[in-house]
Scaffold this motif. Structure first.
Motif, PDB file in Angstrom:
ATOM      1  N   THR A 100     110.971  54.609  67.171  1.00  0.00           N
ATOM      2  CA  THR A 100     111.896  53.784  66.399  1.00  0.00           C
ATOM      3  C   THR A 100     112.571  54.724  65.387  1.00  0.00           C
ATOM      4  N   PHE A 101     113.536  54.207  64.666  1.00  0.00           N
ATOM      5  CA  PHE A 101     114.247  55.050  63.694  1.00  0.00           C
ATOM      6  C   PHE A 101     113.289  55.685  62.684  1.00  0.00           C
ATOM      7  N   SER A 102     112.214  54.960  62.358  1.00  0.00           N
ATOM      8  CA  SER A 102     111.325  55.499  61.315  1.00  0.00           C
ATOM      9  C   SER A 102     110.565  56.742  61.778  1.00  0.00           C
ATOM     10  N   ASP A 103     110.496  56.974  63.102  1.00  0.00           N
ATOM     11  CA  ASP A 103     109.795  58.169  63.616  1.00  0.00           C
ATOM     12  C   ASP A 103     110.671  59.422  63.563  1.00  0.00           C
ATOM     13  N   ILE A 104     111.950  59.246  63.265  1.00  0.00           N
ATOM     14  CA  ILE A 104     112.904  60.360  63.309  1.00  0.00           C
ATOM     15  C   ILE A 104     112.919  61.081  61.951  1.00  0.00           C
ATOM     16  N   ASP A 105     112.907  62.412  62.000  1.00  0.00           N
ATOM     17  CA  ASP A 105     112.908  63.194  60.758  1.00  0.00           C
ATOM     18  C   ASP A 105     114.306  63.567  60.287  1.00  0.00           C
ATOM     19  N   ALA A 106     115.257  63.694  61.235  1.00  0.00           N
ATOM     20  CA  ALA A 106     116.629  64.063  60.842  1.00  0.00           C
ATOM     21  C   ALA A 106     117.603  63.607  61.918  1.00  0.00           C
ATOM     22  N   ILE A 107     118.850  63.426  61.487  1.00  0.00           N
ATOM     23  CA  ILE A 107     119.912  63.023  62.422  1.00  0.00           C
ATOM     24  C   ILE A 107     120.846  64.231  62.567  1.00  0.00           C
ATOM     25  N   ALA A 108     121.078  64.639  63.814  1.00  0.00           N
ATOM     26  CA  ALA A 108     121.974  65.787  64.055  1.00  0.00           C
ATOM     27  C   ALA A 108     123.172  65.335  64.865  1.00  0.00           C
ATOM     28  N   VAL A 109     124.313  65.941  64.582  1.00  0.00           N
ATOM     29  CA  VAL A 109     125.528  65.545  65.314  1.00  0.00           C
ATOM     30  C   VAL A 109     126.467  66.741  65.491  1.00  0.00           C
ATOM     31  N   THR A 110     127.133  66.785  66.639  1.00  0.00           N
ATOM     32  CA  THR A 110     128.175  67.784  66.855  1.00  0.00           C
ATOM     33  C   THR A 110     129.360  67.439  65.963  1.00  0.00           C
ATOM     34  N   TYR A 111     129.790  68.404  65.119  1.00  0.00           N
ATOM     35  CA  TYR A 111     130.975  68.097  64.279  1.00  0.00           C
ATOM     36  C   TYR A 111     132.162  68.995  64.620  1.00  0.00           C
ATOM     37  N   GLY A 112     132.034  69.851  65.624  1.00  0.00           N
ATOM     38  CA  GLY A 112     133.150  70.651  66.105  1.00  0.00           C
ATOM     39  C   GLY A 112     132.620  71.769  66.975  1.00  0.00           C
ATOM     40  N   PRO A 113     133.430  72.453  67.755  1.00  0.00           N
ATOM     41  CA  PRO A 113     134.810  72.086  68.047  1.00  0.00           C
ATOM     42  C   PRO A 113     134.841  70.994  69.112  1.00  0.00           C
ATOM     43  N   GLY A 114     136.032  70.415  69.300  1.00  0.00           N
ATOM     44  CA  GLY A 114     136.176  69.344  70.283  1.00  0.00           C
ATOM     45  C   GLY A 114     137.408  68.509  69.978  1.00  0.00           C
ATOM     46  N   LEU A 115     137.494  67.354  70.616  1.00  0.00           N
ATOM     47  CA  LEU A 115     138.616  66.442  70.386  1.00  0.00           C
ATOM     48  C   LEU A 115     138.340  65.696  69.090  1.00  0.00           C
ATOM     49  N   VAL A 116     139.307  65.718  68.167  1.00  0.00           N
ATOM     50  CA  VAL A 116     139.011  65.185  66.827  1.00  0.00           C
ATOM     51  C   VAL A 116     138.587  63.717  66.865  1.00  0.00           C
ATOM     52  N   GLY A 117     139.302  62.911  67.621  1.00  0.00           N
ATOM     53  CA  GLY A 117     138.979  61.479  67.672  1.00  0.00           C
ATOM     54  C   GLY A 117     137.615  61.225  68.291  1.00  0.00           C
ATOM     55  N   ALA A 118     137.256  62.052  69.245  1.00  0.00           N
ATOM     56  CA  ALA A 118     135.960  61.910  69.919  1.00  0.00           C
ATOM     57  C   ALA A 118     134.830  62.353  68.978  1.00  0.00           C
ATOM     58  N   LEU A 119     135.028  63.501  68.313  1.00  0.00           N
ATOM     59  CA  LEU A 119     134.029  64.006  67.369  1.00  0.00           C
ATOM     60  C   LEU A 119     133.762  62.996  66.246  1.00  0.00           C
ATOM     61  N   LEU A 120     134.864  62.371  65.776  1.00  0.00           N
ATOM     62  CA  LEU A 120     134.747  61.464  64.633  1.00  0.00           C
ATOM     63  C   LEU A 120     133.800  60.299  64.903  1.00  0.00           C
ATOM     64  N   VAL A 121     133.750  59.853  66.141  1.00  0.00           N
ATOM     65  CA  VAL A 121     132.880  58.718  66.467  1.00  0.00           C
ATOM     66  C   VAL A 121     131.417  59.112  66.237  1.00  0.00           C
ATOM     67  N   GLY A 122     131.034  60.286  66.754  1.00  0.00           N
ATOM     68  CA  GLY A 122     129.652  60.744  66.570  1.00  0.00           C
ATOM     69  C   GLY A 122     129.343  61.031  65.112  1.00  0.00           C
ATOM     70  N   VAL A 123     130.294  61.680  64.436  1.00  0.00           N
ATOM     71  CA  VAL A 123     130.069  62.061  63.026  1.00  0.00           C
ATOM     72  C   VAL A 123     129.923  60.803  62.153  1.00  0.00           C
ATOM     73  N   ALA A 124     130.791  59.819  62.363  1.00  0.00           N
ATOM     74  CA  ALA A 124     130.720  58.585  61.561  1.00  0.00           C
ATOM     75  C   ALA A 124     129.397  57.866  61.823  1.00  0.00           C
ATOM     76  N   GLU A 125     129.000  57.834  63.073  1.00  0.00           N
ATOM     77  CA  GLU A 125     127.747  57.164  63.455  1.00  0.00           C
ATOM     78  C   GLU A 125     126.546  57.863  62.787  1.00  0.00           C
ATOM     79  N   ALA A 126     126.541  59.186  62.869  1.00  0.00           N
ATOM     80  CA  ALA A 126     125.419  59.949  62.311  1.00  0.00           C
ATOM     81  C   ALA A 126     125.353  59.786  60.795  1.00  0.00           C
ATOM     82  N   LYS A 127     126.517  59.805  60.162  1.00  0.00           N
ATOM     83  CA  LYS A 127     126.535  59.653  58.698  1.00  0.00           C
ATOM     84  C   LYS A 127     126.024  58.261  58.306  1.00  0.00           C
ATOM     85  N   ALA A 128     126.480  57.245  59.041  1.00  0.00           N
ATOM     86  CA  ALA A 128     126.048  55.873  58.723  1.00  0.00           C
ATOM     87  C   ALA A 128     124.533  55.764  58.863  1.00  0.00           C
ATOM     88  N   MET A 129     123.986  56.371  59.910  1.00  0.00           N
ATOM     89  CA  MET A 129     122.542  56.290  60.129  1.00  0.00           C
ATOM     90  C   MET A 129     121.783  57.065  59.062  1.00  0.00           C
TER      91      MET A 129
END
Ligand code: KG4
Ligand code: ZN
Length: 370
Positions: free
Chosen positions: A77-106
């Motif tokens: 479950t989320f409580s077992d996770i120690d850190a959230i990692a996400v690709t923030y570049g390089p890549g398609l900006v709109g595509a990257l933003l989805v992962g980055v926003a999700e990771a930040k929210a979590m």
């Protein structure tokens, strides 16, 4: 999670830089507890390549489900996770933003550390998952759809770029040639398969050198040489030479033995085998020269093109001859995935890297930049 020790570090990795929505849970950097990849290839195939707008929308539709699946596959479950990692570049900006926003929210909601990861570093780190004995330093050839780099991996998180493409990436050249000859998208795996039926010596194609730079690559001249060859064959047959074979894109009935040049008895398979051999030649010779000059007795390959069977065979032969040990990940870890992001993030985590909630997508992020 009873089998986890207090000191174990479990990282949830997220990847959305191009057309794969992926999430994975990785324990202590190298143990993959889950690796979920939702590919958008079927949709982009309809357009002959990745459509950035569609990629972003599909990431948004799928990302929550993919993360939920990754946690459930890992039995966490989320409580077992120690850190959230996400690709923030390089890549398609709109595509990257989805992962980055999700990771930040979590990270914010769960009050967990956030670690932004460089996509290419992730590709390189896929080798640590595949080869538990591999430690830096080593040389690495990174060959993907967007990047072609020869890298000296000095230490975890420490990279020196020895050479890079000055125009098209290797995977891009595969995709463009495949499209022109009617094999469809993504071209790499299709050329790999068709080339097995062809003669790599059928047509003479250039092996480009970049003036003044021993380790840089150039593939646009090779791609143009193939396109010019296709057009000249069409003209010989009295057809319009400027028409590329795009109308045949991704035909399910594709025949590798179809004649491209009936006079010379040259087939589609011969053309793609000759093209592939030219790409492999340059990738192998640059890598071996670099490894010798920089004193690496171990060389790894990473990125989607590292799945290519001719590249694997060519590199294996050359490495054996040079007394170099070769590493590459399985195909599922070569193409985009989130396990490699979780792995790269682990070493960043140990180094103390923590990103704030101001982390942004950086489409042109350079290797080694933080
Ligand atoms: O690493 P990747 O999944 O995505 C990027 O970060 O770009 O690489 C995708 C690229 C595509 O250009 C695809 O055609 C190529 O890798 N590729 C291959 C093979 N499998 C995938 N190229 C040559 N031979 C293959 N077997
Ligand atoms: Zn990639």
């Amino acid at each position: 999670m009873s089998e986890n020790k207090q000191s174990d570090i479990c990282i949830l990795g997220i990847e959305s830089s191009c057309d794969e929505t992926a999430a994975a849970v990785v324990k202590n950097g190298r143990q993959v507890l889950s690796n979920v990849i939702s590919s958008q290839i079927d949709i982009h195939t309809l357009y002959g390549g990745v459509v950035p707008e569609i990629a972003s929308r599909k990431h948004m539709e799928r990302i929550n489900q993919v993360i939920r699946q990754a946690l459930s596959d890992a039995g966490m479950t989320f409580s077992d996770i120690d850190a959230i990692a996400v690709t923030y570049g390089p890549g398609l900006v709109g595509a990257l933003l989805v992962g980055v926003a999700e990771a930040k929210a979590m990270a914010f909601a769960l009050q967990k550390p956030l670690i932004g990861v460089h996509h290419i570093e992730g590709h390189i780190c896929a080798n640590y998952i595949a080869h538990p004995d591999l430690e830096p330093p080593f040389g690495c050839l990174v060959v993907s759809g967007g990047h072609t780099h020869l890298v000296a991996v000095r230490d975890y998180g420490k990279y020196e770029i020895l050479g890079r493409t000055v125009d098209d990436a290797a995977g891009e050249a595969f995709d463009k040639v495949a499209r022109a000859i009617g094999l469809g998208y993504p071209g790499g795996p299709k050329i790999d398969k068709a080339a097995k039926e062809g003669n790599e010596y059928a047509i003479d194609l250039p092996r480009a050198k970049v003036d003044g730079s021993a380790y840089d690559f150039s593939f646009s001249g090779l791609k143009s040489a193939v396109l010019n060859y296709l057009n000249s064959c069409r003209m010989k047959q009295g057809l319009d030479g400027n028409v590329v074979y795009s109308s045949k894109t991704d035909r399910p009935d594709f025949d590798p033995f179809e004649l491209i040049d009936p006079e010379e008895n040259i087939t589609v398979a011969d053309v793609v085998a000759s093209f592939q051999a030219a790409v492999v030649d340059v990738l192998v010779s640059h890598t071996i020269r670099g490894a010798k000059e920089y004193g690496f007795d171990r060389v790894a390959m990473a990125g989607g093109v590292a799945s290519n069977s001719a590249l694997r065979a060519g590199m294996k032969e050359a490495c054996e001859k040079a007394g170099i040990k070769l590493y590459y990940p399985s195909p599922v870890l070569c193409t985009d995935n989130a396990a490699m992001i979780g792995c790269a993030a682990y070493y960043e985590y140990l180094n103390g890297t923590r990103h704030g909630l101001d982390l942004n997508a950086v489409p042109g992020l350079k290797l080694g930049m933080r």
